[in-house]
Scaffold this active site. Structure first.
Site, PDB file in Angstrom:
ATOM      1  N   CYS A  25     -31.577  18.563 -68.036  1.00  0.00           N
ATOM      2  CA  CYS A  25     -32.927  18.840 -68.488  1.00  0.00           C
ATOM      3  C   CYS A  25     -33.586  19.954 -67.687  1.00  0.00           C
ATOM      4  CB  CYS A  25     -33.813  17.597 -68.402  1.00  0.00           C
ATOM      5  SG  CYS A  25     -33.249  16.346 -67.283  1.00  0.00           S
ATOM      6  N   GLY A  57     -32.473  21.464 -72.294  1.00  0.00           N
ATOM      7  CA  GLY A  57     -32.518  20.168 -72.953  1.00  0.00           C
ATOM      8  C   GLY A  57     -33.289  20.234 -74.246  1.00  0.00           C
ATOM      9  N   ASN A 131     -34.238  16.329 -63.105  1.00  0.00           N
ATOM     10  CA  ASN A 131     -33.078  17.081 -63.578  1.00  0.00           C
ATOM     11  C   ASN A 131     -31.916  16.730 -62.662  1.00  0.00           C
ATOM     12  OD1 ASN A 131     -31.288  18.924 -64.695  1.00  0.00           O
ATOM     13  ND2 ASN A 131     -32.046  20.622 -63.459  1.00  0.00           N
ATOM     14  N   GLY A 132     -30.815  16.254 -63.239  1.00  0.00           N
ATOM     15  CA  GLY A 132     -29.649  15.881 -62.457  1.00  0.00           C
ATOM     16  C   GLY A 132     -29.114  14.531 -62.887  1.00  0.00           C
ATOM     17  N   TYR A 269     -23.132  29.435 -67.383  1.00  0.00           N
ATOM     18  CA  TYR A 269     -23.696  29.124 -68.693  1.00  0.00           C
ATOM     19  C   TYR A 269     -25.108  28.559 -68.652  1.00  0.00           C
ATOM     20  CZ  TYR A 269     -24.306  26.708 -73.178  1.00  0.00           C
ATOM     21  OH  TYR A 269     -24.793  26.265 -74.376  1.00  0.00           O
TER      22      TYR A 269
END
Length: 486
Positions: A25, A57, A131-132, A269
């Site tokens: 995210c 996300g 995030n993670g 990416y």
């Protein structure tokens, strides 16, 4: 399988058997002085910040805002622009906000698991975005009373623990909980008065701090999130650092010694090309990877084309280093990611053509080099090679700007299990044969690391070499861990 959203749209991938790598995210937070709240409109700053981070996300989005006395949360399934409109944002008034756009790596893609997560206690409320991916979620959950959790994510567990700080508030709770929290976490959270940010000791996921005019502050996953709201980049939140922002300014402390292991795949990416990580432009890194890829895997050809848009920077670098002209051979339909209409089986059989279409005049009779960022399962590359041959390409040579993705990620990228990864089961030559290319070349891990300009020991490379910087039980339950034990 397609997952219907609450607004009737569909969150399907074009090829659900071969989705690209998905990050957990994007997170965003903003604090402005209370006397600037009406002018700053923190909910709209957060909306635009999430808009810039949408690539991280696309399942759900949410914003929480505090006016100093209470926290209001609004979240739903869908893209940022689908969840929020002017009327909703106008109801979210205050001087502190946190926001989130989610791709699920722990817990199902449901409304209950959307973020921000919120908890109230005798001391007040707490809203958190993450995030993670944690790898000791079960151990942390054992610290909670049974029945406390209302969602099935590691983020919900953290929120419950941090909200239970007693008189010391979230700061005291963070000092206790973060040192025993293992895995990848870039956190932004707030109570009624203070914005907090924290990053795991390995710093696997990015997190940056920026300054607004009029004494305001912003925290975001990427520098692109700062740029869109006009914030000046100040610095990265350091691994093992806990930051608190309120009327007294920015305060920082260490809860753990830093052990930097930034995610190498961010350069391949995940991050936007206009983002900088560790002072290095992602775009510049990807172009340099393309140059090195050309030197490692040269081939005689007439045209270098990217797989839009993820392969574009590396294709530019490959063309530059090889002297072979760069051109556009595939046109991307940017609007196909979400639709009201579920594709019929007949349309589904068209596969990649829903997303990409060849420029026949540019590629017919040509020897092509097709540059892409990675191969996960191989279905997309197989379809592209077949499409280019059908359009008249004389030869199709595939070049990949990352090493083979052979191992799953447990730190916030939804890579498949090793059994599902094509490079986890086949050699490079077998992959070439599987996708139908005339030749296939991957950048070597050493060259990719060199292009990043970060020391090898300071990078997480686990998806490429299987060396996990934080030891993990690969059979520990996966994405639906909390649902299984519920």
């Amino acid at each position: 399988m397609n997952v219907p959203l609450r607004d009737g749209r569909l969150s399907h991938d074009i090829d659900p058997t071969d989705r690209p790598p998905q990050d957990a995210c994007g997170v965003f937070g903003v604090w402005v002085p209370a006397d600037q709240a009406s002018r700053a409109e923190v909910s709209k700053l957060t909306y635009y910040g999430l808009y810039a981070l949408q690539h991280r996300g696309q399942e759900s989005a949410g914003i929480a805002v505090s006016d100093g006395s209470r926290i209001v949360v609004f979240k739903d399934m869908g893209l940022v622009a689908q969840v929020f409109d002017e009327s909703v944002l106008n109801t979210l008034r205050g001087h502190i906000a946190v926001g989130h756009c989610r791709y699920s790596t722990t817990g199902s893609p449901t409304w209950e698991n959307a973020q921000p997560t919120f908890r109230s206690s005798d001391a007040g409320g707490l809203a958190l975005v993450h995030n993670g991916n944690l790898i000791n979620t079960l151990d942390l959950a054992k610290r909670l009373e049974p029945g406390v959790l209302t969602a099935t994510t590691d983020t919900e567990v953290l929120t419950a623990l941090l909200a239970d700080g007693g008189e010391g508030g979230p700061l005291a709770a963070a000092r206790e909980i973060l040192p025993v929290t293992r895995g990848a976490y870039s956190l932004v959270f707030m109570d009624e008065d203070t914005l907090y940010a924290a990053r795991d000791p390995e710093g696997i996921r990015p997190l940056v701090l920026g300054a607004l005019e009029d004494r305001g502050w912003v925290v975001a996953s990427e520098t692109a999130g700062l740029d869109i709201v006009g914030a000046r980049f100040v610095r990265e939140i350091e691994p093992g650092e806990l930051v608190a922002i309120d009327g007294a300014g920015v305060r920082s402390e260490r809860f753990a010694e830093p052990r930097p292991k930034g995610c190498l795949f961010e350069y391949v990416y995940l991050a936007r090309p206009d983002t900088s990580i560790a002072g290095r432009s992602v775009q510049a890194t990807r172009v340099e990877v393309g140059r090195r890829l050309a030197r490692e895997h040269p081939v005689e050809a007439d045209l270098v084309i990217p797989t839009p848009e993820s392969g574009t920077p590396a294709a530019i670098g490959y063309a530059e280093a090889s002297g072979i002209p760069y051109g556009q051979g595939l046109v991307k339909n940017s609007y196909v990611g979400r639709t009201f209409i579920q594709p019929s089986q007949t349309i589904r059989q068209l596969g990649i053509r829903l997303k990409l279409n060849p420029l026949r005049e540019a590629i017919e009779g040509k020897r092509l080099i097709v540059v892409d960022d990675s191969i996960v399962r191989g279905n997309t590359q197989r379809a592209i090679v077949g499409m280019l041959r059908d359009a008249g390409a004389a030869e199709v040579h595939v070049r990949i700007s990352s090493p083979p993705v052979s191992w799953p990620c447990f730190y916030g990228i939804d890579f498949a299990t090793r059994a599902e990864l094509i490079a986890g089961n086949l050699s490079v030559e077998e992959i070439r044969d599987s996708i139908g290319a005339d030749s296939l070349g991957y950048i070597s891990l050493d060259e990719l690391i060199s292009a990043s300009q970060i020391a090898k020991d300071n990078l997480c490379r686990a998806c490429f070499d299987g060396v996990y910087p934080i030891p993990v039980d690969q059979d520990a339950g996966g994405k639906h861990l909390l649902e299984i034990i519920r």
